[in-house]
Design an enzyme around this catalytic site. Sequence first.
Site: not given
Length: 490
Positions: A158-159, A182, A236, A257, A291, A392
């Site tokens: 989403w980021n 997706k 994640s 990733e 990230c 994180e």
Amino acid sequence: MSQNGSNGSVAEPLMMYGGAFHPAIGGETFVSTNPADGSIVARIPFGGEEDARRAVDAAVEAFPGWSGLTAAARAKHLHRVADLLEEQRNEIALLITQEEGKPQVEAQGELQLSIDSLRWYAEEARRAYGSWIPDPMPGRRLLTVRQPVGVCGAIIPWNVPCAMIFRKAAPALAAGCTMVLKPAEATSAIALRVAKVFVEAGLPAGVINVVTGKASAIGNVFLNDDRVRKISFTGSTEIGRLLLRGAAERVKRVSMELGGNAPVILFEDCDIEASVRAVAALKYLNAGQACIGANRLYVHEAIYDEVADRLEQLATAMQVGDGTQAGIQMGPLVDFKAVEKVEELVADAIQCGAKVRAGGSRMQGQAYENGSFYAPTVLTDVPANARLCREEIFGPVAALYRFSSEEEVLHVANNVEYGLSAYIFTENMDRAIRVAERLETGMVGVNEIRIGAAEAPFGGVKESGLGREGGREGLDEYLETKLIAMRVKS
């Protein structure tokens, strides 16, 4: 999260597969909301396994025709998609801000990376070279050809909801693969808006498909359908492990990733003003939800106080608010759950002995009361046992640590399970090269925070992932190498 019914006051985009638009087979929907004010952005189809299977069916049907096109023909399609993104970039950038929260200047940058990825891979597809291999045996010839992996499943975070579509889809389509995407539930409207661009660009039906809904159900189809030959995931480390276990059962190709915990090292000889401005820009990018964002700020003891003072000034002066408004430098976090996670980490750091120099709480005032805003924060004297040091952050919290020697800072910088990105600020190029080589990360910025480009490989080591996106390496992720050995009569 899912809700039935409709509301005429909000958009109701449909998922797309087989070149057509569809509601969820079960009729369910859910809403995506604007994190700046809680308003509904769109009502999204809440699909499941059957929706995903139909999308995979479409991708399987499209694969022979798409992979059979010349690279030049596929390139024309990708350039057409890029052209339409250019034409519609303001509308799409506005939707990114409304659904994800980042300011318009960052949303426009995300659109540019999307366009760059399409154009780069449109041309790189022409360079998927095979080779002739010098043969040790007489009367035989060895050659290799590069062929597309097949149908691919992609799971989008989403980021970076638009650019990550194209970081995966552009090389996959350029290589001749077909794909089912997706998107994250929080930013599904953006993905469905992009799906319209794919259709308008005239891509053959089934080449690219977008299915929204239940993550576990759609992910299970990607894992269990043998026709899906590869999964590309950004998200994640925890979810990545689950996907890796499932993929191992089918010996299915993956690209991952995953999480990051980027160290930023400011040596005593750095340009303090330029370095701190760069660190602030990196730390508060997308409200800290990146990230590759700054996570642990290691500052040499000789400049620690000066760096802390200047970073406090920049954080305090930052304009926070609805990213659609002019002059806004930082928007909200994606939702209140994200705010609560940041609050937990900050509270833990304070309990461990950290000091709050700026922020440290939710934003106050009428402009912020309905949004998931957290103030740009600076913490000093953060102890090594604070959770911030190991986890994180994914929020606008700059955590400062002191160090005194190169060996010391290398030890603490590498002493985590993650290895995505790292940053060094120094005027000593011998030191820069030496430290960059010893940092256990996939990417290092030296006096530079902009480490991403369509032309460059992006990815991490250790528990930050497998494989690379971007650059020549990104195309390799979607190609198989086939050896052909031929008997040749003399």
